[in-house]
Structures are given as structure tokens and as C-alpha cells.
Motif scaffolding. Sequence first.
Motif, PDB file in Angstrom:
ATOM      1  N   THR A 400      -3.093 -18.836  23.124  1.00 53.36           N
ATOM      2  CA  THR A 400      -4.509 -19.182  23.127  1.00 53.36           C
ATOM      3  C   THR A 400      -4.867 -19.747  21.755  1.00 53.36           C
ATOM      4  O   THR A 400      -4.035 -19.793  20.843  1.00 53.36           O
ATOM      5  N   ALA A 401      -6.137 -20.175  21.599  1.00 51.61           N
ATOM      6  CA  ALA A 401      -6.583 -20.672  20.297  1.00 51.61           C
ATOM      7  C   ALA A 401      -6.482 -19.579  19.234  1.00 51.61           C
ATOM      8  O   ALA A 401      -6.131 -19.847  18.078  1.00 51.61           O
ATOM      9  N   MET A 402      -6.788 -18.329  19.617  1.00 53.26           N
ATOM     10  CA  MET A 402      -6.661 -17.214  18.688  1.00 53.26           C
ATOM     11  C   MET A 402      -5.211 -17.014  18.266  1.00 53.26           C
ATOM     12  O   MET A 402      -4.906 -16.786  17.087  1.00 53.26           O
ATOM     13  N   ASP A 403      -4.290 -17.111  19.210  1.00 54.71           N
ATOM     14  CA  ASP A 403      -2.867 -16.974  18.895  1.00 54.71           C
ATOM     15  C   ASP A 403      -2.415 -18.079  17.945  1.00 54.71           C
ATOM     16  O   ASP A 403      -1.671 -17.837  16.992  1.00 54.71           O
ATOM     17  N   THR A 404      -2.885 -19.303  18.208  1.00 56.33           N
ATOM     18  CA  THR A 404      -2.534 -20.442  17.357  1.00 56.33           C
ATOM     19  C   THR A 404      -3.040 -20.227  15.940  1.00 56.33           C
ATOM     20  O   THR A 404      -2.346 -20.520  14.960  1.00 56.33           O
ATOM     21  N   PHE A 405      -4.251 -19.713  15.840  1.00 55.09           N
ATOM     22  CA  PHE A 405      -4.817 -19.396  14.529  1.00 55.09           C
ATOM     23  C   PHE A 405      -3.939 -18.390  13.790  1.00 55.09           C
ATOM     24  O   PHE A 405      -3.595 -18.577  12.620  1.00 55.09           O
ATOM     25  N   GLU A 406      -3.563 -17.315  14.445  1.00 54.46           N
ATOM     26  CA  GLU A 406      -2.793 -16.253  13.796  1.00 54.46           C
ATOM     27  C   GLU A 406      -1.364 -16.688  13.478  1.00 54.46           C
ATOM     28  O   GLU A 406      -0.781 -16.250  12.490  1.00 54.46           O
ATOM     29  N   GLU A 407      -0.807 -17.579  14.314  1.00 57.03           N
ATOM     30  CA  GLU A 407       0.551 -18.059  14.060  1.00 57.03           C
ATOM     31  C   GLU A 407       0.633 -18.872  12.770  1.00 57.03           C
ATOM     32  O   GLU A 407       1.693 -18.981  12.161  1.00 57.03           O
ATOM     33  N   ASN A 408      -0.483 -19.460  12.352  1.00 56.65           N
ATOM     34  CA  ASN A 408      -0.495 -20.311  11.161  1.00 56.65           C
ATOM     35  C   ASN A 408      -1.066 -19.611   9.932  1.00 56.65           C
ATOM     36  O   ASN A 408      -1.337 -20.260   8.925  1.00 56.65           O
ATOM     37  N   MET A 409      -1.266 -18.306  10.025  1.00 62.43           N
ATOM     38  CA  MET A 409      -1.723 -17.530   8.873  1.00 62.43           C
ATOM     39  C   MET A 409      -0.597 -17.430   7.859  1.00 62.43           C
ATOM     40  O   MET A 409       0.548 -17.147   8.211  1.00 62.43           O
ATOM     41  N   LYS A 410      -0.915 -17.689   6.606  1.00 62.77           N
ATOM     42  CA  LYS A 410       0.100 -17.636   5.558  1.00 62.77           C
ATOM     43  C   LYS A 410      -0.420 -16.844   4.368  1.00 62.77           C
ATOM     44  O   LYS A 410      -1.439 -17.187   3.779  1.00 62.77           O
ATOM     45  N   GLY A 411       0.291 -15.806   4.010  1.00 61.40           N
ATOM     46  CA  GLY A 411      -0.059 -15.047   2.807  1.00 61.40           C
ATOM     47  C   GLY A 411      -1.422 -14.400   2.899  1.00 61.40           C
ATOM     48  O   GLY A 411      -1.874 -13.944   3.949  1.00 61.40           O
ATOM     49  N   THR A 412      -2.102 -14.379   1.760  1.00 63.69           N
ATOM     50  CA  THR A 412      -3.422 -13.753   1.667  1.00 63.69           C
ATOM     51  C   THR A 412      -4.438 -14.519   2.508  1.00 63.69           C
ATOM     52  O   THR A 412      -4.457 -15.749   2.515  1.00 63.69           O
ATOM     53  N   VAL A 413      -5.271 -13.786   3.217  1.00 66.88           N
ATOM     54  CA  VAL A 413      -6.284 -14.410   4.078  1.00 66.88           C
ATOM     55  C   VAL A 413      -7.335 -15.083   3.210  1.00 66.88           C
ATOM     56  O   VAL A 413      -7.931 -14.458   2.331  1.00 66.88           O
ATOM     57  N   SER A 414      -7.567 -16.362   3.444  1.00 65.47           N
ATOM     58  CA  SER A 414      -8.543 -17.105   2.654  1.00 65.47           C
ATOM     59  C   SER A 414      -9.939 -16.966   3.255  1.00 65.47           C
ATOM     60  O   SER A 414     -10.109 -16.491   4.384  1.00 65.47           O
ATOM     61  N   TYR A 415     -10.906 -17.396   2.508  1.00 67.92           N
ATOM     62  CA  TYR A 415     -12.309 -17.376   2.950  1.00 67.92           C
ATOM     63  C   TYR A 415     -12.471 -18.201   4.222  1.00 67.92           C
ATOM     64  O   TYR A 415     -13.123 -17.787   5.187  1.00 67.92           O
ATOM     65  N   ARG A 416     -11.847 -19.351   4.231  1.00 68.26           N
ATOM     66  CA  ARG A 416     -11.930 -20.251   5.376  1.00 68.26           C
ATOM     67  C   ARG A 416     -11.278 -19.643   6.614  1.00 68.26           C
ATOM     68  O   ARG A 416     -11.803 -19.755   7.725  1.00 68.26           O
ATOM     69  N   GLN A 417     -10.164 -18.974   6.436  1.00 70.62           N
ATOM     70  CA  GLN A 417      -9.480 -18.330   7.561  1.00 70.62           C
ATOM     71  C   GLN A 417     -10.319 -17.187   8.139  1.00 70.62           C
ATOM     72  O   GLN A 417     -10.401 -17.013   9.358  1.00 70.62           O
ATOM     73  N   ARG A 418     -10.926 -16.420   7.254  1.00 71.18           N
ATOM     74  CA  ARG A 418     -11.717 -15.280   7.721  1.00 71.18           C
ATOM     75  C   ARG A 418     -12.916 -15.757   8.559  1.00 71.18           C
ATOM     76  O   ARG A 418     -13.223 -15.176   9.599  1.00 71.18           O
ATOM     77  N   LEU A 419     -13.586 -16.810   8.106  1.00 69.31           N
ATOM     78  CA  LEU A 419     -14.714 -17.347   8.874  1.00 69.31           C
ATOM     79  C   LEU A 419     -14.257 -17.868  10.229  1.00 69.31           C
ATOM     80  O   LEU A 419     -14.945 -17.695  11.241  1.00 69.31           O
ATOM     81  N   THR A 420     -13.089 -18.512  10.252  1.00 71.54           N
ATOM     82  CA  THR A 420     -12.552 -19.015  11.518  1.00 71.54           C
ATOM     83  C   THR A 420     -12.255 -17.864  12.470  1.00 71.54           C
ATOM     84  O   THR A 420     -12.567 -17.912  13.668  1.00 71.54           O
ATOM     85  N   TYR A 421     -11.656 -16.797  11.929  1.00 71.35           N
ATOM     86  CA  TYR A 421     -11.316 -15.634  12.758  1.00 71.35           C
ATOM     87  C   TYR A 421     -12.574 -14.998  13.350  1.00 71.35           C
ATOM     88  O   TYR A 421     -12.629 -14.674  14.548  1.00 71.35           O
ATOM     89  N   ILE A 422     -13.589 -14.816  12.517  1.00 74.30           N
ATOM     90  CA  ILE A 422     -14.828 -14.183  12.990  1.00 74.30           C
ATOM     91  C   ILE A 422     -15.477 -15.028  14.081  1.00 74.30           C
ATOM     92  O   ILE A 422     -15.972 -14.507  15.086  1.00 74.30           O
ATOM     93  N   THR A 423     -15.450 -16.352  13.902  1.00 75.83           N
ATOM     94  CA  THR A 423     -16.046 -17.243  14.899  1.00 75.83           C
ATOM     95  C   THR A 423     -15.297 -17.160  16.225  1.00 75.83           C
ATOM     96  O   THR A 423     -15.907 -17.092  17.301  1.00 75.83           O
ATOM     97  N   LEU A 424     -13.976 -17.168  16.173  1.00 69.93           N
ATOM     98  CA  LEU A 424     -13.180 -17.046  17.390  1.00 69.93           C
ATOM     99  C   LEU A 424     -13.407 -15.699  18.070  1.00 69.93           C
ATOM    100  O   LEU A 424     -13.573 -15.616  19.291  1.00 69.93           O
ATOM    101  N   LYS A 425     -13.420 -14.648  17.261  1.00 67.77           N
ATOM    102  CA  LYS A 425     -13.557 -13.300  17.806  1.00 67.77           C
ATOM    103  C   LYS A 425     -14.915 -13.098  18.451  1.00 67.77           C
ATOM    104  O   LYS A 425     -15.028 -12.535  19.544  1.00 67.77           O
ATOM    105  N   SER A 426     -15.957 -13.547  17.794  1.00 67.95           N
ATOM    106  CA  SER A 426     -17.305 -13.357  18.335  1.00 67.95           C
ATOM    107  C   SER A 426     -17.533 -14.162  19.599  1.00 67.95           C
ATOM    108  O   SER A 426     -18.377 -13.812  20.430  1.00 67.95           O
ATOM    109  N   ALA A 427     -16.768 -15.251  19.766  1.00 64.69           N
ATOM    110  CA  ALA A 427     -16.900 -16.063  20.977  1.00 64.69           C
ATOM    111  C   ALA A 427     -16.094 -15.497  22.139  1.00 64.69           C
ATOM    112  O   ALA A 427     -16.193 -15.987  23.258  1.00 64.69           O
ATOM    113  N   GLY A 428     -15.276 -14.483  21.872  1.00 63.42           N
ATOM    114  CA  GLY A 428     -14.479 -13.879  22.927  1.00 63.42           C
ATOM    115  C   GLY A 428     -13.166 -14.583  23.179  1.00 63.42           C
ATOM    116  O   GLY A 428     -12.592 -14.483  24.270  1.00 63.42           O
ATOM    117  N   VAL A 429     -12.675 -15.334  22.195  1.00 60.59           N
ATOM    118  CA  VAL A 429     -11.378 -15.999  22.334  1.00 60.59           C
ATOM    119  C   VAL A 429     -10.290 -14.970  22.050  1.00 60.59           C
ATOM    120  O   VAL A 429     -10.020 -14.633  20.896  1.00 60.59           O
TER     121      VAL A 429
END
Length: 632
Positions: A400-429
Amino acid sequence: MRLQSLKDQISAEDHAQMGNDQLMSLEVSTYAQKGNIDEFLDFLSSGTHVSVIYIQKTPLQNTFLHIAASFGNKDLVQFFVHHFPGLHSKKNIRGDTALHVAAAAGHLAVVKILLKLYIDQVKKNSFLDVDIESNNERLVAKLNERVQVNDCGNTPLHEALMNNHGTVAMYLITTKIEDAFFVNKLGESPLYLAVEANNIDYVKNILIASSFHAHRHNLYEEVTKGKSLVHAAITSRNIALLKELTKMKTEVLSITDENEQTPLHCAASTNFAEGVDFILEKYKMDIFEKDSDGFLPIHYASKYGHIGILIKLLQYKLDAREFVNQDGQNILHVAAMYGKHDVVRYILKTPGLELLYNEIDKDGNTPLHLAAKKWHPNVVSCLTWDKRVHLKLLNNEGLTAMDTFEENMKGTVSYRQRLTYITLKSAGVGRAELQKKLKLKRQESAVTEPYNMEDWKDRVNTLMLVSILIATVTFAAGFTMPGGYKDSEPDHGMATLLNKLAFQAFVICDAIGMYSAILVTVTLIWAQLGDPTLTINPLGLALPLLGISLTMMSLAFMTAVYVVISRLVWLSYVVLILGLFFLTCLLVFFTPFTLPHTSENLIARYLSHYSISLLMLVSGSYFDPEVEDNQL
């Protein structure tokens, strides 16, 4: 006579040693800079051998002639070229002759002297008896064979144009037109530089001068050497230049650059609307021609966010699904991948483009997959709020889009990654079932693997410092009550404002703030033990507690100030309004970091959406994709 006697000093032994260069001193070089012939002769008469003119050079290997030419000392240059033959052909460490140096410095009189000497030498060696202005074919051929170039492949005309010396450039263009088409090592001809500099006068003069020699060479072949002139005109966004070049031959619009991009590709990527109209309306260029990356012109309009160009190109085909690159990606895929939320929003609002929303590329990725993969929270937000976008589609790898996001996570979670995660999660992805199991296995195996605490050390230490400071401040505030204490019995030592509601709120907020800060400190002490589980989990608890502590400390300050100034109504209201405003800002900025798992409840999602939108706006997170990708 005086010079001849000095030149007679050069013995046969001196001639034999002229190949051994000597370093020119600063004092000696000043004679060439000043340009006074008498002073220079006095210097030679002071016991210095005339041979120094040939063998002494600066650290950059400049001769006396180079120096005189660079300072525009016409008389001294004339003196050198007349009495010291061969000096004009010497090159410095960059491969520049004196003519290159004079042209780069913009000294027209010196350029005329040196160019005449050069052409006279060519005529002499070729047994030609014609004037410089002559169009004699044999002279032109010999001049073209002996183009003066430096180590970069630049002619003197290149140097004049690059340094914006118009009079020198025009003289060289009219005198030695062949150089206007000579391509340097970067593939740039002087004509290309003139187009790139947006100078239509230079271009016209070159083309006019070249037309006089049309009987001896194909002008179209000459102007198509090296980098594309049409692309340079489009990049300069000059419609007059573009029209001037197409007057010569319309086929120049079919020329592609080193990346196989057509002029239409270039106009679309530079947002040159006038150029797009000119190319499409007058020459009917194919909008489906791909470059070396498999991109159509419309893909560049989408990639760079040029909505006006996108609208123009969409008019030429009703079914937007036909616009796909070599990876099977449509314009919405490209806009999502490069974070162009304006283009995404336009496509989502435009009737007739609904079929693009859930289209898949060759890897099975939808636009939402690509936006999540590249961590573009603004685009993810646009897509997930549209009910026509399917949030749980799987790509060819079953992600899924959430899986794709997590597969490309590298090292320390950045500000941009965290906002993307919250947006995906709140949308129910959510995640695919297979990926849930794989993630659980990875987490279990990660516990047994060596863990690098250095990645978390700075974060833990910073949070601990903040929590200790909050605990110290709130602890001190608990013993310095606003309004002071009573001195008389039976309430001796009691707070003076004990019965005030605002005072009671201060005490409660201060107590909660201090205890929360102490809990954060204790939690982070556990995180220092080096155990992976005791590092990640306590941090997840510490952030919400720290947010509570900061909020309570702010409320304690607001209520304490309010209670002691409540008699002055307008001031107390100002304090309350300011306090509530900054408390709202605090909650907006801190909540996304303290609540990693946001709710799918509609109300909570709206709150999360506006919070994230404000965060992106304030922090400039409507990212420039190229800059952000380079940083990451």
C-alpha cells in the motif's frame, strides 16, 4: 638604435637558454602594466638582458605581452609585436594567447593590433596577398584551420562574449566570422553564447555577416554545431530571438539537445508560454515526442508545476491517460512524485481527469504511492482528502502507500517523513496484511541486532535538558506564589490569593507541569541504559509528557500574571488573549510530534489536517523536490 644595441646583447648562449623560463618579479611586471616604453627601455638598459622578455613569466605563465595586453597598453603591445616576433603566439597556463587576454579584458585597440598580426602571419605562411576585409576563400580556409583556442577550447570571440565586451565582440564577428561557429569543449559556440546572453543584436550581426559567405558553407550546418541555439533562445525566454533563428530555416525547431529534448520540452520546462504557442501554432510540433528519459513535454510542465503550460498541452488530447512516460506514469504521477501540490490540486478539481487518480505505472504504483514514497505530505494530503482516490490499492510488490512510505525510510525520521506518516495514518491508509507480518518479524529480529545508540544520544540529551529546565522553573514557581503570603494568624504562611479561581488554576497547572517534567527526566534516564527497547519506547512516552509539561507551564504563567493584574481589566484581557493565542500555536506545532498515531475520526482528522497544513506553511514544507531530495 637604442633597442638594437640592447638586442645585440643576446648571444648564442642566451638563445640556447630561452627555453628555460624564469619567474618574473612583481617589480619587473609593473613595467608592462604601466605601458611606458621609455621606462621599459630604461629597465632593459640597467644591465638586464633583453632575453628576459622571452624567458621571464608570471606564476600563471603570462609573458610581458600578456600583461601589456591585459592592461590595454596599446603602444607597448605594438612595441613587443614589432620587435619581438613569436611572442604573440606564447600561451599562459590556461592556454590563452595575448589576443585571448585582450579580448577578455575588452581592449579593442589591442585586439586590432594582435588580430592583424595574426592574420598577416597566416597570409604570409600561406602566400596570400589579400586584405583582412577580403572574402577570399583561400584566406578564410586558412584562418579557419588555425583558429586560436585556449585549454577550454575558447576563441578570443568566446572570451569577449563571456565577459560582455560588445565592441570587441562585434569587431571579431565582422573580421573573423568563422570563429562565431567554432564550438568549445562545452559545446558552446560564440553564436550560442550570444543567444544565451539574450543579445539579439549579436545574433543578427552574426547571421547577416554569415549570409555574405553563403556560397562557401552551409549556414544551417554551421548553426547546428554544438549546443542547440533554439534551446538557448527558449531558456532565455526571448520570442524575438526564437523567431530570428527560425527565419533562417524552420528545421532548427526539429533539433534536439544532448538529452534528446525538443524545443517544446524546453519551453514547457521553463514555463515559456509564448514559446509554446509559437512552436505549436506555427510549426505543429509533435507533443508526443519523448526525450532520453521517456518524458513528454507535458510531463515537464507537471514536474515543474507550470499549470498554464499544462492547460495548453491538455487541449491537444482529450484523453489525458495517453500522456505517459517510459515508466507508464501520467501527469498526476509526475506531479505527485515531484511534490507539485498545485498541479495535483488542479487535476483533482478539473472535470474529465478523474481517470488519472488511481492509474498505475509499470510498477503498479498510483500517484498516492509515489507521493508517499518521496515524502511529500502536502501532496499526500491533497490526494487522501479526495474520496475518489482509493487509499488501499496495492502495487506490483503487494504494498500500500503506507508500506511504500515505510520501505523508503532511512535512518533518523525527518520532519518531512513524520508529517507524511501522520497524514497517511489519519487518512486511514493502512498496511497490507503480508507487510504487517513482515514488519513484525523485522522488529523482532532488530532487537537481537547490534544497536547504535549514537543516533539517539543527542535527541535524548536535548529532551532531558529541556525537561530539567522545566522542572526547575515550575519547582521555583511553587515557592514564589503570586501575591505573596499572609503574615497574621490564624492564616500565617497561607497564600494571599488562595481563594481566587485563577490562583487555583495556577497551582494546578504548575504542579502538573513540574511532575510531567520529572517523569520525562526519569523516562529519559531509562533511555540512557543502552537497551534498544528502553530507548525507543521511552522516547515515545517522553514527547507527549514534554508537550503536557510545556503547555501546563505556559498556562501557569498566564494565570499567575492574570491573577495579580485582574483589577486592571483591559490589561488582564490582553494577557489572556496573548496567552491563548500562543498556547494554540504551541499545540499546533507540538501535537504532530507527540501523537504519532492519529485518529481516523473525522473531527480528529480535520484537526490533524489543519495542524499539519499550518506546520507546512510556517516551516516552508511545500518543498522544492530537487533541493529536498539532494539534502536527503
